[in-house]
Motif scaffolding. Structure first.
Motif, PDB file in Angstrom:
ATOM      1  N   ILE A  25       6.543 -11.667  39.755  1.00  0.00           N
ATOM      2  CA  ILE A  25       5.585 -11.910  38.675  1.00  0.00           C
ATOM      3  C   ILE A  25       5.991 -13.158  37.892  1.00  0.00           C
ATOM      4  O   ILE A  25       7.180 -13.435  37.686  1.00  0.00           O
ATOM      5  N   GLY A  26       4.977 -13.937  37.479  1.00  0.00           N
ATOM      6  CA  GLY A  26       5.220 -15.157  36.715  1.00  0.00           C
ATOM      7  C   GLY A  26       4.840 -14.987  35.258  1.00  0.00           C
ATOM      8  O   GLY A  26       4.252 -13.974  34.851  1.00  0.00           O
ATOM      9  N   SER A  27       5.126 -16.004  34.462  1.00  0.00           N
ATOM     10  CA  SER A  27       4.912 -15.918  33.019  1.00  0.00           C
ATOM     11  C   SER A  27       3.432 -15.778  32.661  1.00  0.00           C
ATOM     12  O   SER A  27       3.074 -15.048  31.737  1.00  0.00           O
ATOM     13  N   ARG A  28       2.563 -16.473  33.405  1.00  0.00           N
ATOM     14  CA  ARG A  28       1.128 -16.374  33.105  1.00  0.00           C
ATOM     15  C   ARG A  28       0.612 -14.955  33.358  1.00  0.00           C
ATOM     16  O   ARG A  28      -0.194 -14.431  32.579  1.00  0.00           O
ATOM     17  N   THR A  29       1.068 -14.367  34.437  1.00  0.00           N
ATOM     18  CA  THR A  29       0.620 -12.998  34.748  1.00  0.00           C
ATOM     19  C   THR A  29       1.122 -12.022  33.696  1.00  0.00           C
ATOM     20  O   THR A  29       0.397 -11.110  33.275  1.00  0.00           O
ATOM     21  N   ILE A  30       2.344 -12.210  33.253  1.00  0.00           N
ATOM     22  CA  ILE A  30       2.884 -11.339  32.202  1.00  0.00           C
ATOM     23  C   ILE A  30       2.052 -11.470  30.937  1.00  0.00           C
ATOM     24  O   ILE A  30       1.691 -10.469  30.295  1.00  0.00           O
ATOM     25  N   ALA A  31       1.721 -12.712  30.567  1.00  0.00           N
ATOM     26  CA  ALA A  31       0.926 -12.935  29.351  1.00  0.00           C
ATOM     27  C   ALA A  31      -0.446 -12.288  29.465  1.00  0.00           C
ATOM     28  O   ALA A  31      -0.985 -11.757  28.487  1.00  0.00           O
ATOM     29  N   ARG A  32      -1.003 -12.310  30.676  1.00  0.00           N
ATOM     30  CA  ARG A  32      -2.347 -11.752  30.888  1.00  0.00           C
ATOM     31  C   ARG A  32      -2.331 -10.214  30.930  1.00  0.00           C
ATOM     32  O   ARG A  32      -3.227  -9.559  30.393  1.00  0.00           O
ATOM     33  N   LYS A  33      -1.322  -9.639  31.582  1.00  0.00           N
ATOM     34  CA  LYS A  33      -1.302  -8.192  31.819  1.00  0.00           C
ATOM     35  C   LYS A  33      -0.675  -7.401  30.671  1.00  0.00           C
ATOM     36  O   LYS A  33      -0.968  -6.222  30.480  1.00  0.00           O
ATOM     37  N   PHE A  34       0.237  -8.040  29.933  1.00  0.00           N
ATOM     38  CA  PHE A  34       0.970  -7.316  28.884  1.00  0.00           C
ATOM     39  C   PHE A  34       0.742  -7.995  27.529  1.00  0.00           C
ATOM     40  O   PHE A  34       0.905  -9.201  27.396  1.00  0.00           O
ATOM     41  N   ASP A  35       0.381  -7.216  26.575  1.00  0.00           N
ATOM     42  CA  ASP A  35       0.087  -7.741  25.240  1.00  0.00           C
ATOM     43  C   ASP A  35       1.395  -7.900  24.458  1.00  0.00           C
ATOM     44  O   ASP A  35       1.780  -7.028  23.671  1.00  0.00           O
ATOM     45  N   LEU A  36       2.076  -9.039  24.694  1.00  0.00           N
ATOM     46  CA  LEU A  36       3.371  -9.251  24.056  1.00  0.00           C
ATOM     47  C   LEU A  36       3.268 -10.119  22.810  1.00  0.00           C
ATOM     48  O   LEU A  36       4.262 -10.327  22.102  1.00  0.00           O
ATOM     49  N   GLY A  37       2.088 -10.684  22.579  1.00  0.00           N
ATOM     50  CA  GLY A  37       1.884 -11.463  21.365  1.00  0.00           C
ATOM     51  C   GLY A  37       2.516 -12.837  21.384  1.00  0.00           C
ATOM     52  O   GLY A  37       2.717 -13.448  20.315  1.00  0.00           O
ATOM     53  N   VAL A  38       2.866 -13.340  22.579  1.00  0.00           N
ATOM     54  CA  VAL A  38       3.431 -14.700  22.686  1.00  0.00           C
ATOM     55  C   VAL A  38       2.756 -15.414  23.851  1.00  0.00           C
ATOM     56  O   VAL A  38       2.161 -14.795  24.732  1.00  0.00           O
ATOM     57  N   SER A  39       2.889 -16.744  23.872  1.00  0.00           N
ATOM     58  CA  SER A  39       2.243 -17.546  24.916  1.00  0.00           C
ATOM     59  C   SER A  39       3.026 -17.475  26.219  1.00  0.00           C
ATOM     60  O   SER A  39       4.198 -17.086  26.247  1.00  0.00           O
ATOM     61  N   SER A  40       2.366 -17.906  27.299  1.00  0.00           N
ATOM     62  CA  SER A  40       3.026 -17.924  28.602  1.00  0.00           C
ATOM     63  C   SER A  40       4.197 -18.905  28.599  1.00  0.00           C
ATOM     64  O   SER A  40       5.205 -18.695  29.295  1.00  0.00           O
ATOM     65  N   ALA A  41       4.095 -19.989  27.817  1.00  0.00           N
ATOM     66  CA  ALA A  41       5.194 -20.955  27.734  1.00  0.00           C
ATOM     67  C   ALA A  41       6.439 -20.306  27.122  1.00  0.00           C
ATOM     68  O   ALA A  41       7.572 -20.502  27.593  1.00  0.00           O
ATOM     69  N   THR A  42       6.223 -19.530  26.068  1.00  0.00           N
ATOM     70  CA  THR A  42       7.335 -18.821  25.435  1.00  0.00           C
ATOM     71  C   THR A  42       7.944 -17.809  26.408  1.00  0.00           C
ATOM     72  O   THR A  42       9.171 -17.677  26.508  1.00  0.00           O
ATOM     73  N   ILE A  43       7.066 -17.104  27.120  1.00  0.00           N
ATOM     74  CA  ILE A  43       7.542 -16.122  28.106  1.00  0.00           C
ATOM     75  C   ILE A  43       8.362 -16.817  29.186  1.00  0.00           C
ATOM     76  O   ILE A  43       9.420 -16.320  29.609  1.00  0.00           O
ATOM     77  N   ARG A  44       7.901 -18.000  29.619  1.00  0.00           N
ATOM     78  CA  ARG A  44       8.615 -18.742  30.659  1.00  0.00           C
ATOM     79  C   ARG A  44      10.023 -19.107  30.183  1.00  0.00           C
ATOM     80  O   ARG A  44      10.994 -19.007  30.939  1.00  0.00           O
ATOM     81  N   ASN A  45      10.142 -19.545  28.932  1.00  0.00           N
ATOM     82  CA  ASN A  45      11.463 -19.885  28.377  1.00  0.00           C
ATOM     83  C   ASN A  45      12.374 -18.660  28.309  1.00  0.00           C
ATOM     84  O   ASN A  45      13.569 -18.730  28.621  1.00  0.00           O
ATOM     85  N   GLU A  46      11.799 -17.529  27.903  1.00  0.00           N
ATOM     86  CA  GLU A  46      12.587 -16.290  27.819  1.00  0.00           C
ATOM     87  C   GLU A  46      13.010 -15.817  29.218  1.00  0.00           C
ATOM     88  O   GLU A  46      14.121 -15.307  29.405  1.00  0.00           O
ATOM     89  N   MET A  47      12.119 -16.014  30.209  1.00  0.00           N
ATOM     90  CA  MET A  47      12.466 -15.640  31.574  1.00  0.00           C
ATOM     91  C   MET A  47      13.619 -16.485  32.109  1.00  0.00           C
ATOM     92  O   MET A  47      14.479 -15.994  32.853  1.00  0.00           O
ATOM     93  N   ALA A  48      13.652 -17.758  31.707  1.00  0.00           N
ATOM     94  CA  ALA A  48      14.767 -18.619  32.107  1.00  0.00           C
ATOM     95  C   ALA A  48      16.081 -18.075  31.539  1.00  0.00           C
ATOM     96  O   ALA A  48      17.121 -18.072  32.222  1.00  0.00           O
ATOM     97  N   ASP A  49      16.025 -17.601  30.281  1.00  0.00           N
ATOM     98  CA  ASP A  49      17.223 -17.002  29.676  1.00  0.00           C
ATOM     99  C   ASP A  49      17.620 -15.718  30.400  1.00  0.00           C
ATOM    100  O   ASP A  49      18.807 -15.461  30.632  1.00  0.00           O
ATOM    101  N   LEU A  50      16.627 -14.882  30.728  1.00  0.00           N
ATOM    102  CA  LEU A  50      16.907 -13.630  31.444  1.00  0.00           C
ATOM    103  C   LEU A  50      17.527 -13.908  32.812  1.00  0.00           C
ATOM    104  O   LEU A  50      18.402 -13.156  33.272  1.00  0.00           O
ATOM    105  N   GLU A  51      17.077 -15.003  33.446  1.00  0.00           N
ATOM    106  CA  GLU A  51      17.658 -15.362  34.737  1.00  0.00           C
ATOM    107  C   GLU A  51      19.107 -15.817  34.546  1.00  0.00           C
ATOM    108  O   GLU A  51      19.988 -15.454  35.348  1.00  0.00           O
ATOM    109  N   ASP A  52      19.368 -16.583  33.498  1.00  0.00           N
ATOM    110  CA  ASP A  52      20.738 -17.007  33.210  1.00  0.00           C
ATOM    111  C   ASP A  52      21.645 -15.810  32.923  1.00  0.00           C
ATOM    112  O   ASP A  52      22.835 -15.814  33.266  1.00  0.00           O
ATOM    113  N   LEU A  53      21.064 -14.786  32.315  1.00  0.00           N
ATOM    114  CA  LEU A  53      21.832 -13.568  32.013  1.00  0.00           C
ATOM    115  C   LEU A  53      22.039 -12.689  33.248  1.00  0.00           C
ATOM    116  O   LEU A  53      22.819 -11.728  33.205  1.00  0.00           O
ATOM    117  N   GLY A  54      21.339 -13.007  34.331  1.00  0.00           N
ATOM    118  CA  GLY A  54      21.500 -12.242  35.576  1.00  0.00           C
ATOM    119  C   GLY A  54      20.610 -11.026  35.676  1.00  0.00           C
ATOM    120  O   GLY A  54      20.787 -10.199  36.573  1.00  0.00           O
TER     121      GLY A  54
END
Length: 343
Positions: A25-54
């Protein structure tokens, strides 16, 4: 880098979506499917951090992200909402368990079948260890002239039935008397612990039923022998693994099915690390063949004594909350049924 609330919500969304779809799943799909209250760009940045965290990983170039073993572990330990088993499944487990209480091995085999049907995954049930068994109680059932059925219940809950010769017709009262003496003298002992003085007392009290006593003791030696066959793993729903997208690769399936034939290996996997519920995810499994799988297991008891374990094997992308609820309820139901049977 800390796991703040936003990262936790995004990781939860990724895990839940991958469990449901088996697709990255990508950031745009997350933004569309889940009401997280943030943009896909923000989600993409957070996903990069989650990947760094393993906690998430990219299965191949240009793909979205999927949970890693560490991501599943964090989800199970910190993010997953406990699930209450639905009443229909509870009713099925209780009804089917109580229908089969005459023979422990029958209960174990049926538990394995029922677990695989409820989860659509592969079940593993570890029966009680048979070696060094101790005597619980016996009773006799008339069979035909000169023979009776001797029913032995071991301390670990195992029930065995055997036909033995009595040499003459004995009344129900006489059979009950014989069983009563054995139950009084031998309960809690293994055959190697039975002393000569104990046998002398049995013979003294039951002098008329010498043939029955001799045959009963011979059968008890066989049943309670310290060198009995080791406990076996009962498997259910092995073909269910073929329905999982992760196991479309036949070489992976062959490797898995080879392990299914190795009782000792499966026993090591299912032998509980600790009493109660256990969840092992991906690389936490001791067998390399199970590195793409998770195992949810729990122990069951008879009269407070842990005697076996029940487990479900599936892809790491399993519905943890549902399977945990089923395994937990199944072991509690099994404990209740076997403890009642033991009495």
């Amino acid at each position: 880098m800390q796991m703040d609330e936003r990262k936790r919500k995004i990781l939860r969304a990724i895990v839940q979506d991958y469990i449901a779809t088996a697709e990255p799943i990508g950031s745009r799909t997350i933004a569309r499917k889940f009401d997280l209250g943030v943009s896909s760009a923000t989600i993409r940045n957070e996903m990069a951090d989650l990947e760094d965290l393993g906690f998430i990983e990219q299965p191949y170039t240009s793909a979205g992200r999927i949970p890693s073993d560490a991501g599943y572990r964090y989800f199970v330990d910190c993010l997953m909402d406990p699930q209450v088993l639905n009443p229909e499944d509870m009713e099925i487990i209780e009804r089917e368990s109580t229908k089969r209480i005459n023979e422990l091995q029958e209960v174990i085999a049926h538990t394995s079948k029922l677990l695989s049907e409820l989860t659509n995954l592969t079940s593993l049930v570890l029966g009680p260890h048979k070696g060094k068994s101790t005597f619980g109680k016996m009773h006799f059932l008339p069979y035909q002239p000169g023979q009776v059925i001797m029913v032995i219940v071991k301390e670990n809950g195992v029930v065995e039935n055997h036909i033995i010769d009595v040499g003459e017709n004995l009344t129900a009262e006489e059979l009950q008397q014989v069983a009563g003496v054995f139950n009084q003298k031998m309960r809690g002992y293994s055959i190697s612990q039975v002393k000569r003085s104990m046998l002398h007392e049995i013979y003294s009290e039951l002098s008329r039923q010498r043939l029955l006593i001799d045959n009963a003791l011979d059968m008890l030696r066989a049943i309670l022998d310290d060198n009995e066959e080791e406990e076996r793993i009962h498997l259910g729903g092995t073909l269910n693994m073929l329905n999982q997208p992760e196991f479309k690769d036949l070489s992976k399936v062959k490797t898995l099915f080879k392990v299914f034939e190795e009782n000792e290996s499966l026993k090591k996997v299912l032998t509980p690390r600790q009493e109660g519920l256990n969840v092992t995810i991906g690389g936490e499994n001791t067998l390399k063949e199970f590195r793409d799988c998770s195992i949810i297991s729990a122990t069951y008891k008879v009269n407070g004594l842990m005697i076996g374990a029940v487990g479900v094997l599936g892809p790491t992308r399993m519905d943890y909350a549902k399977v945990i609820a089923i395994v937990d309820f199944m072991t509690r139901s099994l404990t209740e049924v076997l403890t009642k049977r033991r009495r």
